[in-house]
Write a protein that holds these residues in place. Sequence first.
Motif, PDB file in Angstrom:
ATOM      1  N   ALA A  33       0.822  -1.211   0.000  1.00  0.00           N
ATOM      2  CA  ALA A  33       0.000   0.000   0.000  1.00  0.00           C
ATOM      3  C   ALA A  33       0.855   1.260   0.000  1.00  0.00           C
ATOM      4  N   GLN A  34       1.888   1.302   0.839  1.00  0.00           N
ATOM      5  CA  GLN A  34       2.712   2.520   0.886  1.00  0.00           C
ATOM      6  C   GLN A  34       3.449   2.728  -0.423  1.00  0.00           C
ATOM      7  N   ARG A  35       3.830   1.642  -1.108  1.00  0.00           N
ATOM      8  CA  ARG A  35       4.480   1.778  -2.423  1.00  0.00           C
ATOM      9  C   ARG A  35       3.510   2.346  -3.459  1.00  0.00           C
ATOM     10  N   GLN A  36       2.257   1.890  -3.396  1.00  0.00           N
ATOM     11  CA  GLN A  36       1.238   2.389  -4.323  1.00  0.00           C
ATOM     12  C   GLN A  36       0.957   3.876  -4.091  1.00  0.00           C
ATOM     13  N   LEU A  37       0.975   4.291  -2.828  1.00  0.00           N
ATOM     14  CA  LEU A  37       0.685   5.683  -2.491  1.00  0.00           C
ATOM     15  C   LEU A  37       1.816   6.632  -2.878  1.00  0.00           C
ATOM     16  N   GLY A  38       3.044   6.169  -2.776  1.00  0.00           N
ATOM     17  CA  GLY A  38       4.187   7.052  -3.004  1.00  0.00           C
ATOM     18  C   GLY A  38       4.546   7.789  -1.727  1.00  0.00           C
ATOM     19  N   ASP A  39       5.243   8.910  -1.861  1.00  0.00           N
ATOM     20  CA  ASP A  39       5.735   9.639  -0.690  1.00  0.00           C
ATOM     21  C   ASP A  39       4.584  10.176   0.157  1.00  0.00           C
ATOM     22  N   ILE A  40       4.518   9.726   1.394  1.00  0.00           N
ATOM     23  CA  ILE A  40       3.452  10.121   2.313  1.00  0.00           C
ATOM     24  C   ILE A  40       3.848  11.417   3.012  1.00  0.00           C
ATOM     25  N   VAL A  41       2.928  12.393   2.971  1.00  0.00           N
ATOM     26  CA  VAL A  41       3.217  13.714   3.519  1.00  0.00           C
ATOM     27  C   VAL A  41       2.363  14.064   4.744  1.00  0.00           C
ATOM     28  N   PHE A  42       1.266  13.322   4.967  1.00  0.00           N
ATOM     29  CA  PHE A  42       0.400  13.607   6.117  1.00  0.00           C
ATOM     30  C   PHE A  42      -0.411  12.364   6.462  1.00  0.00           C
ATOM     31  N   VAL A  43      -0.564  12.093   7.759  1.00  0.00           N
ATOM     32  CA  VAL A  43      -1.384  10.973   8.231  1.00  0.00           C
ATOM     33  C   VAL A  43      -2.376  11.524   9.247  1.00  0.00           C
ATOM     34  N   GLU A  44      -3.669  11.295   9.000  1.00  0.00           N
ATOM     35  CA  GLU A  44      -4.719  11.688   9.936  1.00  0.00           C
ATOM     36  C   GLU A  44      -5.163  10.436  10.684  1.00  0.00           C
ATOM     37  N   LEU A  45      -5.087  10.491  12.008  1.00  0.00           N
ATOM     38  CA  LEU A  45      -5.416   9.334  12.833  1.00  0.00           C
ATOM     39  C   LEU A  45      -6.535   9.686  13.818  1.00  0.00           C
ATOM     40  N   GLU A  62      -2.309  11.001   3.284  1.00  0.00           N
ATOM     41  CA  GLU A  62      -2.125  11.887   2.135  1.00  0.00           C
ATOM     42  C   GLU A  62      -0.716  11.689   1.597  1.00  0.00           C
ATOM     43  N   SER A  63      -0.649  11.404   0.309  1.00  0.00           N
ATOM     44  CA  SER A  63       0.651  11.275  -0.347  1.00  0.00           C
ATOM     45  C   SER A  63       0.749  12.345  -1.419  1.00  0.00           C
ATOM     46  N   VAL A  64       1.897  12.401  -2.089  1.00  0.00           N
ATOM     47  CA  VAL A  64       2.050  13.373  -3.165  1.00  0.00           C
ATOM     48  C   VAL A  64       1.109  13.047  -4.319  1.00  0.00           C
ATOM     49  N   LYS A  65       0.615  11.802  -4.379  1.00  0.00           N
ATOM     50  CA  LYS A  65      -0.282  11.367  -5.455  1.00  0.00           C
ATOM     51  C   LYS A  65      -1.759  11.527  -5.133  1.00  0.00           C
ATOM     52  N   SER A  66      -2.157  11.215  -3.877  1.00  0.00           N
ATOM     53  CA  SER A  66      -3.586  11.144  -3.564  1.00  0.00           C
ATOM     54  C   SER A  66      -3.822  11.137  -2.056  1.00  0.00           C
ATOM     55  N   VAL A  67      -5.111  11.104  -1.694  1.00  0.00           N
ATOM     56  CA  VAL A  67      -5.520  10.907  -0.308  1.00  0.00           C
ATOM     57  C   VAL A  67      -6.308   9.605  -0.271  1.00  0.00           C
ATOM     58  N   SER A  68      -5.949   8.713   0.657  1.00  0.00           N
ATOM     59  CA  SER A  68      -6.622   7.424   0.787  1.00  0.00           C
ATOM     60  C   SER A  68      -7.087   7.233   2.222  1.00  0.00           C
ATOM     61  N   GLU A  69      -8.249   6.611   2.374  1.00  0.00           N
ATOM     62  CA  GLU A  69      -8.737   6.298   3.708  1.00  0.00           C
ATOM     63  C   GLU A  69      -8.096   5.015   4.207  1.00  0.00           C
ATOM     64  N   GLU A  83       1.675   8.859  17.726  1.00  0.00           N
ATOM     65  CA  GLU A  83       1.799  10.317  17.624  1.00  0.00           C
ATOM     66  C   GLU A  83       3.009  10.736  16.783  1.00  0.00           C
ATOM     67  N   GLY A  84       4.010   9.873  16.687  1.00  0.00           N
ATOM     68  CA  GLY A  84       5.195  10.189  15.894  1.00  0.00           C
ATOM     69  C   GLY A  84       4.905  10.434  14.427  1.00  0.00           C
ATOM     70  N   LEU A  85       3.790   9.907  13.934  1.00  0.00           N
ATOM     71  CA  LEU A  85       3.458  10.094  12.516  1.00  0.00           C
ATOM     72  C   LEU A  85       3.017  11.518  12.199  1.00  0.00           C
ATOM     73  N   HIS A  86       2.614  12.287  13.224  1.00  0.00           N
ATOM     74  CA  HIS A  86       2.240  13.681  12.986  1.00  0.00           C
ATOM     75  C   HIS A  86       3.445  14.472  12.479  1.00  0.00           C
ATOM     76  N   ASP A  87       4.611  14.255  13.093  1.00  0.00           N
ATOM     77  CA  ASP A  87       5.817  14.975  12.709  1.00  0.00           C
ATOM     78  C   ASP A  87       6.612  14.260  11.618  1.00  0.00           C
ATOM     79  N   GLU A  88       6.485  12.934  11.563  1.00  0.00           N
ATOM     80  CA  GLU A  88       7.253  12.153  10.593  1.00  0.00           C
ATOM     81  C   GLU A  88       6.370  11.136   9.864  1.00  0.00           C
ATOM     82  N   PRO A  89       5.442  11.622   9.015  1.00  0.00           N
ATOM     83  CA  PRO A  89       4.555  10.697   8.296  1.00  0.00           C
ATOM     84  C   PRO A  89       5.315   9.770   7.357  1.00  0.00           C
ATOM     85  N   GLU A  90       6.523  10.168   6.978  1.00  0.00           N
ATOM     86  CA  GLU A  90       7.332   9.337   6.076  1.00  0.00           C
ATOM     87  C   GLU A  90       7.747   8.010   6.709  1.00  0.00           C
TER      88      GLU A  90
END
Length: 131
Positions: A33-45, A62-69, A83-90
């Motif tokens: 899934a992460q490969r399909q999304l590409g570079d992830i820039v934001f994660v809403e949890l 949210e990735s540079v390509k799209s937003v997926s649920e 909580e670490g994904l807020h600052d480092e979604p990558e």
Amino acid sequence: MANIPTDRKYTKDHEWVATSGKDTARVGITDYAQRQLGDIVFVELPKKGDRFEITEPFGSIESVKSVSETYMPLTGTVATVNEGLHDEPEQVNDDPYGDGWMIEITFTKPAELNDLLTAAQYEAYIAQSAD
């Protein structure tokens, strides 16, 4: 081929579930899934204490390509949020099965685990989807 650890279960929506106790599990998205999304820039949890039914959306990526649920793999309540994904979604890209986990849940319907895919079944599923 994508990295698919055998110590967890999978959904057809590309989430993984690693049980860590009688009724607790860690949840994230798969390497595929992460490969399909590409570079992830934001994660809403969700918030700790939020309750979801199986297959309900619990957040988004949210990735540079799209937003997926992201979808709840088991009925339950959010016990911990990464909580670490807020600052480092990558981290979801860098280590989807480790530091890139999303939530820990307390699940209420253990029988739902039987409907999740094994690593071999998930690998066959994504191979079939790629055809």
